[in-house]
Design a protein around this motif. Structure first.
Motif, short mmCIF file in Angstrom:
data_model
loop_
_atom_site.label_atom_id
_atom_site.label_comp_id
_atom_site.label_asym_id
_atom_site.label_seq_id
_atom_site.Cartn_x
_atom_site.Cartn_y
_atom_site.Cartn_z
N ASP A 39 13.92 -18.22 -8.70
CA ASP A 39 14.93 -17.05 -7.84
C ASP A 39 14.14 -15.84 -7.59
OD1 ASP A 39 17.24 -18.79 -7.67
OD2 ASP A 39 17.95 -18.19 -9.46
N GLN A 40 12.57 -16.07 -8.11
CA GLN A 40 12.05 -14.76 -7.80
C GLN A 40 10.72 -14.86 -6.90
OE1 GLN A 40 10.41 -14.07 -11.76
NE2 GLN A 40 12.42 -13.64 -12.56
N SER A 41 11.12 -14.52 -5.64
CA SER A 41 10.00 -14.56 -4.33
C SER A 41 9.81 -13.44 -3.68
CB SER A 41 10.05 -15.85 -3.71
OG SER A 41 11.35 -15.61 -3.08
N GLU A 42 8.69 -12.97 -3.33
CA GLU A 42 8.58 -12.06 -2.53
C GLU A 42 7.70 -12.41 -1.22
OE1 GLU A 42 6.12 -8.40 -4.02
OE2 GLU A 42 6.13 -9.57 -5.62
N ILE A 43 7.83 -11.67 0.06
CA ILE A 43 7.04 -12.02 1.13
C ILE A 43 6.38 -10.81 1.43
CG2 ILE A 43 6.99 -12.77 3.58
CD1 ILE A 43 9.55 -14.46 2.80
N LEU A 44 4.95 -10.76 1.73
CA LEU A 44 4.15 -9.71 2.01
C LEU A 44 3.48 -9.92 3.61
CD1 LEU A 44 2.44 -8.94 -1.39
CD2 LEU A 44 4.38 -7.88 -0.50
N LYS A 45 3.36 -9.19 4.39
CA LYS A 45 2.96 -9.14 5.68
C LYS A 45 2.01 -8.18 5.79
CE LYS A 45 6.98 -11.94 7.57
NZ LYS A 45 7.70 -12.19 8.54
N PHE A 46 0.76 -8.35 6.61
CA PHE A 46 -0.01 -7.43 7.03
C PHE A 46 -0.93 -7.89 8.08
CE2 PHE A 46 -1.32 -8.91 2.86
CZ PHE A 46 -2.50 -9.72 3.10
N ASP A 47 -1.61 -6.99 8.96
CA ASP A 47 -2.40 -7.13 10.12
C ASP A 47 -3.92 -8.01 9.47
OD1 ASP A 47 -0.58 -6.09 11.87
OD2 ASP A 47 -1.62 -4.17 11.81
N SER A 48 -4.18 -8.58 10.30
CA SER A 48 -5.67 -9.39 10.11
C SER A 48 -6.25 -9.55 11.26
CB SER A 48 -5.60 -10.78 9.40
OG SER A 48 -6.61 -11.12 9.10
N GLY A 49 -7.30 -10.00 11.52
CA GLY A 49 -8.27 -10.27 12.67
C GLY A 49 -9.82 -10.00 12.44
N THR A 50 -10.49 -9.76 13.50
CA THR A 50 -11.81 -9.81 13.35
C THR A 50 -12.31 -8.20 13.65
OG1 THR A 50 -12.09 -10.28 15.97
CG2 THR A 50 -12.25 -11.91 14.11
N THR A 51 -11.46 -7.27 13.91
CA THR A 51 -11.89 -5.86 14.11
C THR A 51 -12.02 -5.24 12.62
OG1 THR A 51 -9.68 -4.97 14.14
CG2 THR A 51 -10.68 -5.60 16.06
N GLU A 52 -12.82 -4.35 12.81
CA GLU A 52 -13.22 -3.50 11.29
C GLU A 52 -11.78 -3.24 10.70
OE1 GLU A 52 -15.47 0.44 9.86
OE2 GLU A 52 -16.69 -1.41 11.13
N LYS A 53 -11.02 -2.64 11.53
CA LYS A 53 -9.79 -1.98 11.16
C LYS A 53 -9.05 -2.91 10.50
CE LYS A 53 -5.83 0.60 12.86
NZ LYS A 53 -5.12 1.17 14.40
N ASN A 54 -8.65 -4.20 11.12
CA ASN A 54 -7.96 -5.27 10.79
C ASN A 54 -8.30 -5.90 9.36
OD1 ASN A 54 -5.59 -4.65 12.63
ND2 ASN A 54 -6.55 -6.39 14.12
N LEU A 55 -9.71 -5.94 9.25
CA LEU A 55 -10.25 -6.64 8.46
C LEU A 55 -9.98 -5.63 7.14
CD1 LEU A 55 -13.75 -8.13 9.70
CD2 LEU A 55 -11.87 -9.38 8.62
N THR A 56 -10.05 -4.26 7.33
CA THR A 56 -9.94 -3.36 6.22
C THR A 56 -8.07 -3.45 5.74
OG1 THR A 56 -11.65 -1.93 6.96
CG2 THR A 56 -9.98 -1.21 5.41
N LYS A 57 -7.65 -3.64 6.62
CA LYS A 57 -5.97 -3.68 6.58
C LYS A 57 -5.79 -5.15 5.54
CE LYS A 57 -3.90 -1.22 10.28
NZ LYS A 57 -2.78 -1.61 11.37
N SER A 58 -6.38 -6.28 6.05
CA SER A 58 -5.94 -7.48 5.47
C SER A 58 -6.71 -7.42 3.99
CB SER A 58 -6.50 -8.62 5.95
OG SER A 58 -7.90 -8.47 6.14
N GLY A 59 -7.85 -6.75 3.80
CA GLY A 59 -8.39 -6.62 2.42
C GLY A 59 -7.30 -5.93 1.47
N LYS A 60 -7.05 -4.81 1.98
CA LYS A 60 -6.13 -3.87 1.20
C LYS A 60 -4.76 -4.30 1.02
CE LYS A 60 -7.81 0.66 2.89
NZ LYS A 60 -7.45 1.71 3.54
N GLY A 61 -4.38 -5.39 1.97
CA GLY A 61 -3.25 -6.42 1.52
C GLY A 61 -3.33 -7.25 0.54
N TYR A 62 -4.29 -8.06 0.51
CA TYR A 62 -4.82 -9.02 -0.61
C TYR A 62 -4.89 -8.23 -2.09
CZ TYR A 62 -5.67 -12.92 2.69
OH TYR A 62 -5.38 -13.92 3.46
N TYR A 63 -5.67 -7.07 -1.64
CA TYR A 63 -6.13 -6.47 -3.23
C TYR A 63 -4.82 -6.08 -3.65
CZ TYR A 63 -7.72 -3.10 -6.28
OH TYR A 63 -8.10 -2.24 -7.29
#
Length: 111
Positions: free
Chosen positions: A49-73
């Protein structure tokens, strides 16, 4: 004779502790990673009964790669802070919709 008795008693005590350590189940966390073309979704499950969902932008642009890197981190750093270590990964065959990866984290049982 006394030495043999004490040696036997010590071995018995050590054996009892190792059996006790094996009985305790480790805590696990399962992280399902869904990588789509423009976004990432992480589903983190720590128990039935313990789950969470995280969503963040991704893609090939520098801005989106940074967003996904921060989300994973932030998600993975939180698991490590809680005492989890990466145990295994499972990767599914990529599809047209995206790629799917499962990460298994284990927290060693407390002695």
């Amino acid at each position: 004779m006394k030495k043999l008795f004490w040696l036997g008693a010590c071995l018995l005590a050590l054996w009892g502790r190792s059996v006790k350590a094996q009985v305790t189940n480790p805590e696990i966390a399962v992280v399902r990673v869904y990588e789509y073309e423009t976004w990432v979704e992480l589903v983190i499950v720590r128990g039935p009964d313990q789950s969470e969902i995280l969503k963040f932008d991704s893609g090939t642009t520098e801005k989106n790669l940074t967003k996904s890197g921060k989300g994973y981190y932030s998600a993975l750093f939180k698991l490590y802070q809680e005492g989890y270590s990466l145990q295994s990964t499972f990767t599914a065959t990529p599809t047209a919709a995206g790629s799917f990866t499962t990460l298994l984290f284990v927290k060693a049982p407390k002695p």
